[in-house]
Scaffold this motif. Structure first.
Motif, PDB file in Angstrom:
ATOM      1  N   VAL A   1       0.928  -1.275  -0.047  1.00 48.20           N
ATOM      2  CA  VAL A   1       0.003   0.034   0.050  1.00 48.20           C
ATOM      3  C   VAL A   1       0.899   1.137   0.012  1.00 48.20           C
ATOM      4  O   VAL A   1       1.919   1.302   0.808  1.00 48.20           O
ATOM      5  CB  VAL A   1      -0.959  -0.048   1.265  1.00 48.20           C
ATOM      6  CG1 VAL A   1      -1.874   1.221   1.409  1.00 48.20           C
ATOM      7  CG2 VAL A   1      -1.778  -1.115   1.371  1.00 48.20           C
ATOM      8  N   LYS A   2       0.503   2.244  -0.843  1.00 46.56           N
ATOM      9  CA  LYS A   2       1.361   3.417  -1.105  1.00 46.56           C
ATOM     10  C   LYS A   2       0.568   4.686  -0.782  1.00 46.56           C
ATOM     11  O   LYS A   2      -0.423   4.700  -1.251  1.00 46.56           O
ATOM     12  CB  LYS A   2       2.141   3.386  -2.350  1.00 46.56           C
ATOM     13  CG  LYS A   2       2.748   4.580  -2.817  1.00 46.56           C
ATOM     14  CD  LYS A   2       4.144   4.849  -2.326  1.00 46.56           C
ATOM     15  CE  LYS A   2       5.052   6.077  -2.909  1.00 46.56           C
ATOM     16  NZ  LYS A   2       5.936   6.595  -2.111  1.00 46.56           N
ATOM     17  N   ASN A   3       1.106   5.653   0.176  1.00 47.26           N
ATOM     18  CA  ASN A   3       0.264   6.631   0.344  1.00 47.26           C
ATOM     19  C   ASN A   3       1.100   7.841  -0.589  1.00 47.26           C
ATOM     20  O   ASN A   3       2.033   7.852  -0.619  1.00 47.26           O
ATOM     21  CB  ASN A   3       0.739   7.351   1.652  1.00 47.26           C
ATOM     22  CG  ASN A   3       0.043   8.870   1.996  1.00 47.26           C
ATOM     23  OD1 ASN A   3      -0.421   9.213   1.163  1.00 47.26           O
ATOM     24  ND2 ASN A   3       0.140   9.238   3.395  1.00 47.26           N
ATOM     25  N   THR A   4       0.263   8.545  -1.664  1.00 47.93           N
ATOM     26  CA  THR A   4       0.852   9.292  -2.690  1.00 47.93           C
ATOM     27  C   THR A   4       0.750  10.676  -2.302  1.00 47.93           C
ATOM     28  O   THR A   4       0.841  11.603  -2.820  1.00 47.93           O
ATOM     29  CB  THR A   4       0.095   8.960  -3.854  1.00 47.93           C
ATOM     30  OG1 THR A   4      -1.416   9.365  -3.826  1.00 47.93           O
ATOM     31  CG2 THR A   4       0.289   7.552  -4.501  1.00 47.93           C
ATOM     32  N   SER A   5       0.001  11.039  -0.941  1.00 49.85           N
ATOM     33  CA  SER A   5      -0.126  12.250  -0.548  1.00 49.85           C
ATOM     34  C   SER A   5       0.775  12.786   0.569  1.00 49.85           C
ATOM     35  O   SER A   5       1.669  12.157   1.005  1.00 49.85           O
ATOM     36  CB  SER A   5      -1.513  12.469  -0.063  1.00 49.85           C
ATOM     37  OG  SER A   5      -1.628  11.790   1.205  1.00 49.85           O
ATOM     38  N   ARG A   6       0.665  14.146   0.976  1.00 47.78           N
ATOM     39  CA  ARG A   6       1.610  14.622   2.101  1.00 47.78           C
ATOM     40  C   ARG A   6       0.689  14.599   3.426  1.00 47.78           C
ATOM     41  O   ARG A   6       1.056  15.182   4.371  1.00 47.78           O
ATOM     42  CB  ARG A   6       1.771  16.175   1.665  1.00 47.78           C
ATOM     43  CG  ARG A   6       2.474  16.461   0.451  1.00 47.78           C
ATOM     44  CD  ARG A   6       4.112  15.822   0.546  1.00 47.78           C
ATOM     45  NE  ARG A   6       4.611  16.318   1.171  1.00 47.78           N
ATOM     46  CZ  ARG A   6       5.921  15.935   2.058  1.00 47.78           C
ATOM     47  NH1 ARG A   6       6.125  14.663   1.696  1.00 47.78           N
ATOM     48  NH2 ARG A   6       6.427  16.484   2.998  1.00 47.78           N
ATOM     49  N   THR A   7      -0.287  13.750   3.250  1.00 46.58           N
ATOM     50  CA  THR A   7      -0.960  13.558   4.652  1.00 46.58           C
ATOM     51  C   THR A   7      -0.646  12.369   5.464  1.00 46.58           C
ATOM     52  O   THR A   7      -0.413  11.288   4.679  1.00 46.58           O
ATOM     53  CB  THR A   7      -2.725  13.590   4.374  1.00 46.58           C
ATOM     54  OG1 THR A   7      -2.817  14.596   3.561  1.00 46.58           O
ATOM     55  CG2 THR A   7      -3.293  13.208   5.346  1.00 46.58           C
TER      56      THR A   7
ATOM     57  N   PRO B   1      -1.126   0.998  11.482  1.00 48.43           N
ATOM     58  CA  PRO B   1      -1.430   2.052  12.534  1.00 48.43           C
ATOM     59  C   PRO B   1      -0.925   3.646  12.050  1.00 48.43           C
ATOM     60  O   PRO B   1      -1.517   4.512  12.616  1.00 48.43           O
ATOM     61  CB  PRO B   1      -0.317   1.502  13.438  1.00 48.43           C
ATOM     62  CG  PRO B   1      -0.113   0.052  13.070  1.00 48.43           C
ATOM     63  CD  PRO B   1      -0.533  -0.153  11.486  1.00 48.43           C
ATOM     64  N   ASN B   2      -0.159   3.516  11.109  1.00 47.66           N
ATOM     65  CA  ASN B   2       0.361   4.802  10.824  1.00 47.66           C
ATOM     66  C   ASN B   2       0.859   4.620   9.470  1.00 47.66           C
ATOM     67  O   ASN B   2       2.081   3.976   9.061  1.00 47.66           O
ATOM     68  CB  ASN B   2       1.498   5.329  11.752  1.00 47.66           C
ATOM     69  CG  ASN B   2       2.037   6.762  11.395  1.00 47.66           C
ATOM     70  OD1 ASN B   2       2.059   7.305  10.250  1.00 47.66           O
ATOM     71  ND2 ASN B   2       2.613   7.295  12.563  1.00 47.66           N
ATOM     72  N   LEU B   3       0.474   5.246   8.303  1.00 43.41           N
ATOM     73  CA  LEU B   3       0.915   5.513   7.020  1.00 43.41           C
ATOM     74  C   LEU B   3       1.475   6.868   6.770  1.00 43.41           C
ATOM     75  O   LEU B   3       0.684   7.781   6.456  1.00 43.41           O
ATOM     76  CB  LEU B   3      -0.109   5.010   6.015  1.00 43.41           C
ATOM     77  CG  LEU B   3       0.340   4.931   4.592  1.00 43.41           C
ATOM     78  CD1 LEU B   3       1.522   3.779   4.321  1.00 43.41           C
ATOM     79  CD2 LEU B   3      -0.952   4.496   3.630  1.00 43.41           C
ATOM     80  N   GLY B   4       2.641   6.989   6.607  1.00 41.24           N
ATOM     81  CA  GLY B   4       3.228   8.493   6.657  1.00 41.24           C
ATOM     82  C   GLY B   4       3.413   8.972   5.256  1.00 41.24           C
ATOM     83  O   GLY B   4       2.616   8.352   4.287  1.00 41.24           O
ATOM     84  N   LYS B   5       3.547  10.516   5.211  1.00 40.22           N
ATOM     85  CA  LYS B   5       3.526  10.720   3.970  1.00 40.22           C
ATOM     86  C   LYS B   5       4.655  10.289   2.749  1.00 40.22           C
ATOM     87  O   LYS B   5       5.382   9.899   3.288  1.00 40.22           O
ATOM     88  CB  LYS B   5       4.152  12.303   3.856  1.00 40.22           C
ATOM     89  CG  LYS B   5       3.398  13.300   5.029  1.00 40.22           C
ATOM     90  CD  LYS B   5       4.238  14.458   5.247  1.00 40.22           C
ATOM     91  CE  LYS B   5       3.613  15.260   6.564  1.00 40.22           C
ATOM     92  NZ  LYS B   5       4.301  16.374   6.883  1.00 40.22           N
ATOM     93  N   GLU B   6       3.934   9.960   1.779  1.00 44.29           N
ATOM     94  CA  GLU B   6       4.602   9.439   0.515  1.00 44.29           C
ATOM     95  C   GLU B   6       5.381   7.902   0.897  1.00 44.29           C
ATOM     96  O   GLU B   6       6.236   7.516   0.120  1.00 44.29           O
ATOM     97  CB  GLU B   6       5.806  10.259  -0.069  1.00 44.29           C
ATOM     98  CG  GLU B   6       5.331  11.858  -0.499  1.00 44.29           C
ATOM     99  CD  GLU B   6       4.413  11.613  -1.846  1.00 44.29           C
ATOM    100  OE1 GLU B   6       4.777  10.669  -2.482  1.00 44.29           O
ATOM    101  OE2 GLU B   6       3.482  12.394  -2.149  1.00 44.29           O
ATOM    102  N   GLU B   7       4.692   7.589   1.826  1.00 42.37           N
ATOM    103  CA  GLU B   7       5.177   6.017   2.668  1.00 42.37           C
ATOM    104  C   GLU B   7       4.447   4.724   1.962  1.00 42.37           C
ATOM    105  O   GLU B   7       3.401   4.960   1.537  1.00 42.37           O
ATOM    106  CB  GLU B   7       5.167   6.090   3.923  1.00 42.37           C
ATOM    107  CG  GLU B   7       5.559   4.762   4.576  1.00 42.37           C
ATOM    108  CD  GLU B   7       5.583   4.744   6.194  1.00 42.37           C
ATOM    109  OE1 GLU B   7       6.256   4.054   6.707  1.00 42.37           O
ATOM    110  OE2 GLU B   7       4.603   5.552   6.604  1.00 42.37           O
TER     111      GLU B   7
END
Length: 183
Positions: free
Chosen positions: A112-118, A145-151
């Motif tokens: 899973v990839k977070n593509t935002s700055r949130t 639990p925690n998906l960081g910015k662009e992570e």
């Protein structure tokens, strides 16, 4: 209804919210398993977040029932809709890869990839595995639990029993709260 043992079942209902800019804060649901005579076995209630402009599964896993259900009714309780930011064209959280591993303990690995700055906290990820006739054969849910910015993060789903057959399709659903402001 997906049997997971002789007295335990996973229940799944596919729900759609076609609104592009409104959603309830959550949807209350009731699963109503019925026996072969149409009698109610029990009721299982819960609350699920709702995504904007898309389909998503509502899942209850490891439901113990005294007798096998032949069908399950699902009741959704209408909730007020609130304006939210429109769903962006590109997914904010997306699934970049998945793979299935058969065995005594079947596994589905998902990236899973977070593509935002949130930063997303307690992000539910739901998975539904389908057979060749598009029937659900397994469901699962995990929380990042925690998906960081662009992570990006890897999530592993496991089951206690082997699947009746290898899945031919796997759908993964990051369940984003539409009331979070995405940057």
């Amino acid at each position: 209804v997906i049997p997971t043992s002789s007295t335990t079942y996973d229940l799944v209902a596919m729900v759609a919210n076609r609104n592009t800019d409104s959603a309830p804060h959550a949807v209350s649901y009731t699963f109503i398993p019925l026996d072969k005579d149409g009698n109610v076995i029990t009721t299982i209630t819960g609350v699920s977040p709702v995504i904007v402009d898309g389909d998503f599964p509502i899942i209850q896993t490891n439901v113990a029932l005294p007798r096998p259900p032949t069908s399950v009714a699902t009741r959704l309780t209408p909730e007020p809709l609130y304006v939210v930011a429109e769903r962006p064209q590109a997914p904010v959280v997306r699934v970049t890869d998945w793979r299935y591993e058969a065995g005594v303990i079947p596994r589905i690995y998902v990236t899973v990839k977070n593509t935002s700055r949130t930063i997303f906290m307690k992000l539910p990820i739901r998975v539904v595995a389908y057979d060749s006739r598009s029937n659900a054969i397994a469901v699962g849910e995990s929380i990042i639990p925690n998906l960081g910015k662009e992570e990006g993060q890897n999530v592993v789903f496991t089951w206690h029993n082997q699947f009746p057959q290898a899945p031919t399709q796997i759908r993964v659903y990051p369940v984003l709260d539409p009331f979070i402001i995405v940057q």
